[in-house]
Design a protein around this motif. Structure first.
Motif, short mmCIF file in Angstrom:
data_model
loop_
_atom_site.label_atom_id
_atom_site.label_comp_id
_atom_site.label_asym_id
_atom_site.label_seq_id
_atom_site.Cartn_x
_atom_site.Cartn_y
_atom_site.Cartn_z
N ILE A 67 24.31 13.76 -11.39
CA ILE A 67 24.04 15.12 -10.91
C ILE A 67 25.09 16.03 -11.52
O ILE A 67 26.30 15.80 -11.36
CB ILE A 67 24.10 15.18 -9.38
CG1 ILE A 67 23.14 14.15 -8.76
CG2 ILE A 67 23.78 16.58 -8.88
CD1 ILE A 67 23.34 13.96 -7.27
N ALA A 68 24.67 17.06 -12.21
CA ALA A 68 25.60 17.85 -13.01
C ALA A 68 26.53 18.72 -12.18
O ALA A 68 27.73 18.82 -12.46
CB ALA A 68 24.83 18.73 -14.00
N PHE A 81 27.84 11.17 -9.03
CA PHE A 81 27.31 10.04 -9.78
C PHE A 81 27.07 8.87 -8.83
O PHE A 81 28.01 8.32 -8.25
CB PHE A 81 28.28 9.64 -10.89
CG PHE A 81 28.60 10.77 -11.83
CD1 PHE A 81 27.82 10.99 -12.95
CD2 PHE A 81 29.63 11.65 -11.56
CE1 PHE A 81 28.08 12.06 -13.79
CE2 PHE A 81 29.91 12.71 -12.40
CZ PHE A 81 29.13 12.92 -13.52
N LEU A 82 25.80 8.54 -8.67
CA LEU A 82 25.39 7.45 -7.79
C LEU A 82 25.08 6.23 -8.65
O LEU A 82 24.23 6.29 -9.54
CB LEU A 82 24.17 7.88 -6.98
CG LEU A 82 23.54 6.88 -6.01
CD1 LEU A 82 24.56 6.35 -5.02
CD2 LEU A 82 22.38 7.55 -5.26
N LEU A 83 25.79 5.13 -8.40
CA LEU A 83 25.59 3.89 -9.15
C LEU A 83 25.18 2.77 -8.19
O LEU A 83 25.77 2.63 -7.12
CB LEU A 83 26.87 3.46 -9.88
CG LEU A 83 27.00 3.89 -11.35
CD1 LEU A 83 27.20 5.39 -11.42
CD2 LEU A 83 28.14 3.15 -12.03
N LEU A 84 24.19 1.99 -8.62
CA LEU A 84 23.72 0.83 -7.88
C LEU A 84 23.85 -0.40 -8.76
O LEU A 84 23.31 -0.44 -9.86
CB LEU A 84 22.26 1.02 -7.46
CG LEU A 84 21.65 -0.12 -6.64
CD1 LEU A 84 22.20 -0.08 -5.21
CD2 LEU A 84 20.12 -0.02 -6.62
N GLN A 96 20.18 16.77 -3.76
CA GLN A 96 20.17 16.16 -5.10
C GLN A 96 20.42 14.65 -4.99
O GLN A 96 19.83 13.86 -5.73
CB GLN A 96 21.22 16.83 -5.99
CG GLN A 96 20.84 18.24 -6.41
CD GLN A 96 21.91 18.88 -7.29
OE1 GLN A 96 21.77 18.96 -8.51
NE2 GLN A 96 23.00 19.33 -6.68
N THR A 97 21.32 14.25 -4.09
CA THR A 97 21.56 12.82 -3.89
C THR A 97 20.30 12.14 -3.37
O THR A 97 19.99 11.01 -3.77
CB THR A 97 22.72 12.61 -2.90
OG1 THR A 97 23.87 13.33 -3.35
CG2 THR A 97 23.07 11.13 -2.79
N ARG A 98 19.58 12.80 -2.48
CA ARG A 98 18.35 12.22 -1.93
C ARG A 98 17.34 11.96 -3.06
O ARG A 98 16.70 10.90 -3.10
CB ARG A 98 17.76 13.19 -0.90
CG ARG A 98 16.30 12.95 -0.49
CD ARG A 98 16.11 11.86 0.53
NE ARG A 98 14.69 11.70 0.84
CZ ARG A 98 14.08 12.29 1.88
NH1 ARG A 98 14.77 13.06 2.70
NH2 ARG A 98 12.80 12.07 2.09
N GLU A 99 17.19 12.90 -3.98
CA GLU A 99 16.27 12.70 -5.11
C GLU A 99 16.65 11.45 -5.90
O GLU A 99 15.79 10.63 -6.26
CB GLU A 99 16.32 13.91 -6.04
CG GLU A 99 15.67 15.16 -5.52
CD GLU A 99 15.68 16.27 -6.55
OE1 GLU A 99 14.61 16.84 -6.79
OE2 GLU A 99 16.75 16.56 -7.13
N VAL A 100 17.94 11.31 -6.19
CA VAL A 100 18.41 10.18 -6.98
C VAL A 100 18.22 8.87 -6.23
O VAL A 100 17.79 7.86 -6.80
CB VAL A 100 19.89 10.38 -7.36
CG1 VAL A 100 20.48 9.10 -7.94
CG2 VAL A 100 20.02 11.52 -8.37
N LEU A 101 18.55 8.85 -4.93
CA LEU A 101 18.45 7.61 -4.17
C LEU A 101 17.00 7.15 -4.05
O LEU A 101 16.73 5.94 -4.13
CB LEU A 101 19.06 7.81 -2.78
CG LEU A 101 19.14 6.55 -1.91
CD1 LEU A 101 19.93 5.45 -2.62
CD2 LEU A 101 19.76 6.86 -0.55
N VAL A 146 20.16 13.40 5.61
CA VAL A 146 19.03 13.53 4.69
C VAL A 146 18.73 12.22 3.96
O VAL A 146 17.60 12.00 3.53
CB VAL A 146 19.23 14.68 3.69
CG1 VAL A 146 19.43 15.99 4.42
CG2 VAL A 146 20.36 14.42 2.73
N LEU A 147 19.73 11.34 3.84
CA LEU A 147 19.49 10.04 3.21
C LEU A 147 18.96 9.02 4.20
O LEU A 147 18.36 8.01 3.81
CB LEU A 147 20.79 9.49 2.59
CG LEU A 147 21.45 10.29 1.48
CD1 LEU A 147 22.67 9.54 0.94
CD2 LEU A 147 20.49 10.61 0.36
#
Length: 500
Positions: free
Chosen positions: A303-304, A266-269, A384-389, A422-423
């Motif tokens: 991300i599940a 879970f990515l929170l900004l 998956q983190t890259r997609e979200v960011l 990757v980020l």
């Protein structure tokens, strides 16, 4: 007069319950943790026993005090953080659960959420609550239970049946008050993001009676005094686990963000004091509301399957016997050999929100070994983190400069370095990795003046490890292009007759 030198927090999570006691310097004094059972009545259904969760919480609280040789009178306050969307219904008079807790991963409401979307689709309620229609959230889970469990609808209308996310269930059992906070309420699809109140339009659309809902209080205030092992201790904070982690990482300014790597990630900004509507598949949510201060908002990418994918690789495939072994296995090869793993076991969350997706492994050739598979499993979390960011940077109009990380997967150095690569941003892990527990303790401590202000909390944050990007940009671009192709192959898998 007793000088209380400690704050305790309970983290009731997806896999376990944990109690941690912290001192004034935010150092860990003692820890107790206990896993609970998962109940899988049918494919796609995930439940917990609410009484087991409660009993485990009581056990870890007793143990944490015992390990530190403390008594309730030594604790200034208790904070609670919890798995967020998991839904509990119980009887107002007896306190007995009316059904098992329906877990946030549960997919039984898939047909219902499509019906609720109607001609508008999954964004029907996004302007009001910040969320797309998805099986993830609590409101549809409530409606399903009222429709499918005999007698519950009538009891809910009369006010005899209560709803709560796990924070409400625990606070009710500890203090007798039926309350929640805006971070948990914002995950129900029933709260208006701007007023921080239950919304009549949303309640009517979902068919959820107002009488069963808890009072929405701030995330940091005294809700009541506990009973049991913490007799007389103020219960003074409630936060959904990802908001608690944001506080634990001291991300108090706009543009600061964190990602927690656990069962899911879970990515929170932090977006400041106004909600930002996403045009890129992210959730708009309440970051926290501390006492009388205005609420802070956040964009979230959920991300599940991240840690859950490693568990699947261990338990279902059997190529490793413990989760840490995956790093050793992945290091037997130099790269993924062209293999990509999209873990859409229960659909894809942000930024896709596709319930029809299912997991795929692509790029298989005779060259692929178990080492390549292990590396593909780990790399899936980073991609998956890259997609979200990318979605987050676009929505918030501010680029995240440093990603603060926490959770069990951050012990994997190979994954953390690949994540930074990757980020293309530094990835930093704090000294106290259990940031949801720390954030709940911080909020409770603020509520009773154990800590005076946010700057004091910032002073307690210390860096434990850092990974800087070093991947060639062309290799990064190619890997991401291949990942996106793999995701396309995961979509549109579920057919209408698959439930048969």
């Amino acid at each position: 007069m007793v000088i209380q030198q400690y704050v305790a927090s309970v983290d009731q999570g997806t896999a376990s319950s944990r109690c941690i006691v912290f001192d004034h310097a935010a150092r860990v004094v003692s820890v107790s943790q206990k896993e609970h059972h998962h109940i899988f009545p049918r494919p796609g259904w995930v439940e917990h026993d609410p009484l087991e969760l409660l009993n485990n919480v009581q056990t870890v609280v007793r143990n944490a005090l015992e390990y530190a040789q403390l008594e309730a009178r030594d604790i200034a306050a208790l904070g609670i953080t919890n798995q967020r969307e998991t839904t509990v219904l119980w009887d107002r008079e007896t306190g007995e659960p009316a059904y098992n807790a329906v877990n946030w991963q549960d997919m039984r409401t898939d047909h219902l959420v499509r019906e609720l979307g109607g001609e508008v689709g999954q964004n029907r309620f996004r302007d009001l609550c910040g969320l797309p229609l998805a099986t993830y959230f609590s409101g549809p889970k409530i409606r399903w239970l009222l429709d499918h469990v005999d007698g519950l609808s009538e009891r809910a209308e009369s006010g005899d049946l209560l709803f709560g996310t796990i924070d409400s269930w625990l606070i009710w059992k500890l203090t007798g008050r039926h309350v929640t906070d805006p971070t948990n309420a914002s995950r129900t699809m029933l709260m208006n993001l701007r007023t921080l109140e239950w919304d009549d339009e949303l309640l009517d659309a979902m068919g959820v009676p107002r009488a069963m809902l808890p009072e929405i209080c701030s995330s940091a205030e005294v809700y009541g005094e506990a009973t049991g092992s913490l007799e007389g201790v103020p219960v003074a904070a409630a936060l959904g686990d990802q908001s608690a982690a944001l506080i634990g990482q001291t991300c108090f300014e706009r543009g600061e963000g964190k990602c927690t790597y656990g069962t899911g990630s879970f990515l929170l900004l932090n977006t400041g004091d106004a909600p930002v509507q996403s045009a890129n598949g992210l959730l708009t949510t309440v970051a926290y509301k501390l006492g009388s201060r205005p609420a802070a908002y956040a964009l979230e990418g959920s991300i599940a399957n991240t840690g859950a994918l490693v568990q699947w690789f261990r338990d279902n495939v059997g190529l490793i016997s413990t989760a840490p072994e995956i790093e050793t296995l992945a290091l037997t090869v130099e790269d993924n050999g062209g293999c990509y793993f999209v873990p859409a076991f229960a659909g894809l969350f942000a930024p896709h929100w596709r319930d029809d997706a299912r997991g795929v492994i692509t790029g298989l050739t005779g060259y692929i070994t178990k080492g390549h598979l292990a590396r593909a499993v780990l790399e899936a979390t980073a991609w998956q983190t890259r997609e979200v960011l990318e979605a987050m940077n676009s929505d918030a109009k501010v680029r995240l400069e440093i990603l603060r990380v926490d959770g069990g997967m951050t012990a994997n150095n190979l994954l953390m370095q690949f994540l930074a690569d990757v980020l293309d941003v530094p990835v930093v892990r704090p000294l106290v990795a259990e940031t949801p527990s720390l954030g709940a303790a911080y909020a409770a401590g603020l509520a009773v003046n154990f800590w005076p202000d946010l700057e004091t909390l910032r002073g307690h944050w210390h860096r434990a490890a850092e990974w800087r990007p070093k991947m060639d940009p062309a290799l990064r671009a190619k890997g991401y292009r291949k990942w996106q192709k793999a995701v396309q192959r995961a979509l549109d898998w579920v057919d209408e007759d698959d439930d048969d």
